[in-house]
Every structure is written in C-alpha cells, then in structure tokens.
Design a protein around this motif. Structure first.
Motif, PDB file in Angstrom:
ATOM      1  N   SER A  15       0.828  -1.209   0.000  1.00 47.77           N
ATOM      2  CA  SER A  15       0.000   0.000   0.000  1.00 47.77           C
ATOM      3  C   SER A  15       0.859   1.254   0.000  1.00 47.77           C
ATOM      4  O   SER A  15       1.945   1.277   0.590  1.00 47.77           O
ATOM      5  N   LYS A  16       0.360   2.306  -0.637  1.00 45.91           N
ATOM      6  CA  LYS A  16       0.958   3.627  -0.536  1.00 45.91           C
ATOM      7  C   LYS A  16       0.315   4.333   0.661  1.00 45.91           C
ATOM      8  O   LYS A  16      -0.898   4.264   0.851  1.00 45.91           O
ATOM      9  N   VAL A  17       1.142   5.017   1.450  1.00 44.20           N
ATOM     10  CA  VAL A  17       0.666   5.643   2.679  1.00 44.20           C
ATOM     11  C   VAL A  17       0.736   7.159   2.547  1.00 44.20           C
ATOM     12  O   VAL A  17       1.813   7.719   2.285  1.00 44.20           O
ATOM     13  N   VAL A  18      -0.415   7.816   2.738  1.00 44.49           N
ATOM     14  CA  VAL A  18      -0.511   9.259   2.509  1.00 44.49           C
ATOM     15  C   VAL A  18      -1.242   9.910   3.688  1.00 44.49           C
ATOM     16  O   VAL A  18      -2.477  10.006   3.678  1.00 44.49           O
ATOM     17  N   PRO A  19      -0.536  10.361   4.714  1.00 47.63           N
ATOM     18  CA  PRO A  19      -1.190  11.019   5.851  1.00 47.63           C
ATOM     19  C   PRO A  19      -1.692  12.419   5.495  1.00 47.63           C
ATOM     20  O   PRO A  19      -1.105  13.113   4.649  1.00 47.63           O
TER      21      PRO A  19
END
Length: 326
Positions: free
Chosen positions: A111-115
């Motif tokens: 998964s790509k993680v984008v906060p």
C-alpha cells in the motif's frame, strides 16, 4: 497529465476524493476511481465487516486503484489497520493521529501511505516515518480542520518535504486546482465538490444546501473543545455556537447535541444535522457525475494558460533542497 502523484498512485488525474465519514462509501469511491481520480472510502468508526464490504464493492466497480482513510483516534484503528493490510488496499490515507505504528505493515502489503497533515512540522515527521506523500489540508476544508489556510500551508509543506504534496481545502474547480499547483502541490484532494455528484449517496436535501450555499455560508464549531469542525450554517450549528459561548453550559449537553448529527444530515435532516462542507461550497453550482466533475476541473485548470499543471508539478519536483527551504 503526469505528476509524481499520478505516477505514485497509478491514477490518470491528480485528483483525490476526500474521505468524508458517512459520505465516502463504495458508490462514490468507485465512481471517482473509474473516472481517473483516486476514490477514498472513509473507514471512520465503521465496523470491520462494512469496511471490507465497501472495498469489495468498489473493486467490483473498477480495476483502478482504490483508497481507504483511517481515522486513527478510532479505538479500533489497530484492527482496521490490519484489515487494510490483509486486503492489500492500494492507497491508505490517515487522519486524527500518527500512523507510525502501521506504516511498515502497510508498505509491506504494497500500500501507498498518505497522511493528512495540518502543519509543515507534521509533514516532515511523516516523511521521516516513511510516508509516500502527504495531503496538506487547510482550514477552508469541511469537517475537522486545523488553523492554517491552504494558501499558507501548502507552500510551507512543499518547502519542508521532498515527497509529493497534495493540496486540500477550498479546492472545487480548475481555478483553485491551478492555484494549488502554483503553490507547489502535485495533486489536489477534493471533498465538497464530490458531495453533490450523482454517485454520492447523501440525501438530496444535503446536496441542495451545498449547491445553494454562498461563500459566507459555512461556520466553524468545536473550537472551544479543541476540535474545530466546518459545516454549513443551520439551526444545529448556530445552536452549538450559542452553547459553546455560554460558560454555564454543561459539556454533556454539547455531546448529546453532537451525537449522530452527521448521520442525520446525510439522511436528509438539514435542520438538526451537521452538514459538514468546506468554504468551496460557494463555488459549487450544479450536480454532475463524478466523471463530469473531474473532466471539468482538469479542463478548466489546463485552459488557464501560460504553464500547464504538468509543467508546474515538474518545476516543483525539480527544485533543490535549498530551494525548498531545507
């Protein structure tokens, strides 16, 4: 249009749909992703079975990437995090807390993680933790907000990090999208505009109020308790503001008023419900499909001339750390 955001997330257009609790379900997320943006399912405090079902439905609607937003203050966030890793969700956005305990697990799952961040300091911390990109959300946005405006926040975050920045807050058309790119963003997150599209399942009464709103028709409640929320003005929000200003008000009275308020709005109670919406409601004039809304936004932004969004994004990506203020 290619930017680091489109390449990172595997999407056609650098448009991410905002994660709106009780609003952002599979119907909306699947439609946005199929139209070339990135649809986001808002996990909120929903049961795990519901989240899994919504991911399954969205994936049946499109073979393009789908995202899920995790509200980290949810007591069940650890279980939600594990579920999303098991489902190998394409993109995970986060809010209301730090995702530090889950980033490695999510990235191992592919998964790509984008906060979502509200300050440059938090953005820099997320980059150090391994985030792939950040959403810099200004206080013009609907729902839970920080204090900095998009105009001030986005360039500060772009100067603080080397990963791609997605701008959010007050963006609903091509003009505001182009402005975000001029500030250094390489993608935009849009919430309020998608509230009114055909595939959004909120009640028509809620959509009609967003479309009818003027630029001055939003209000911020919750500042007294440290959790500011922006929504449309109505009897509910005015009552909350009145109670917040009363030093003799019992906090339990406010809690009772808030309980179920967003769900009431989503189901059509525009008097007693919390109609979360951003200041960009003032430039949302009509209903469209998700595909039409995205096409109009991209077309208008590119038609503004001089430099294309792709060129602006590349110029920002090419800046040296010194030019970013490092």
């Amino acid at each position: 249009m290619k930017t680091r955001v489109t390449e990172l997330l595997g999407i056609e257009h650098p448009v991410i749909q905002g994660a709106m609790a009780w609003v952002a379900n599979a119907s909306l997320a699947g439609a946005v992703s199929e139209a070339g943006g990135l649809g986001i399912i808002a996990a909120g405090a929903a049961p795990l079975a519901w989240i899994e079902e919504q991911v399954r439905i969205a994936r049946s609607m499109t073979d393009r990437p789908i995202g899920v937003n995790v509200m980290l203050m949810n007591p069940e966030a650890p279980e939600v995090a594990k579920l999303l890793a098991n489902l190998k969700v394409d993109v995970i956005t986060t809010g209301a807390g730090s995702p530090s305990a889950y980033i490695d697990m999510w990235k191992e799952a592919g998964s790509k993680v984008v906060p979502v961040v509200a300050s440059s300091a938090l953005a820099a911390r997320m980059e150090r933790l391994g985030a792939d990109a950040v959403v810099a959300e200004g206080c013009e946005a609907g729902g839970h907000i920080g204090e900095l405006t998009t105009m001030a926040l986005v360039p500060a975050v772009c100067d603080a990090v080397s990963i791609p920045v997605i701008a959010a807050g007050g963006i609903a058309d091509g003009r505001t999208m182009a402005a975000a790119f001029a500030l250094g963003a390489e993608g935009v997150q849009v919430g309020t505009r998608f509230l009114t599209v055909d595939e959004c399942t909120v009640a028509d009464a809620y959509k009609d109020r967003v479309i009818a709103a003027k630029d001055s028709d939003t209000i911020v409640t919750g500042r007294a308790g440290g959790h500011p929320v922006r929504g449309l003005k109505n009897a509910f929000s005015r009552n909350v503001r009145t109670l917040e200003a009363d030093p003799s008000c019992d906090p339990r009275e406010l809690e009772a008023l808030y309980a179920g308020s967003l769900r009431r709005a989503v189901e059509g109670d525009v008097v007693r419900g919390s109609m979360m919406a951003g200041q960009s409601a003032g430039i949302v004039y009509e209903r469209k499909t998700a595909r039409e809304a995205i096409s109009e936004m991209i077309g208008q932004a590119e038609a503004l001339g001089m430099r294309s969004l792709e060129e602006l994004a590349q110029a920002n990506a090419d800046r040296t750390p010194m030019q970013r203020g490092a």
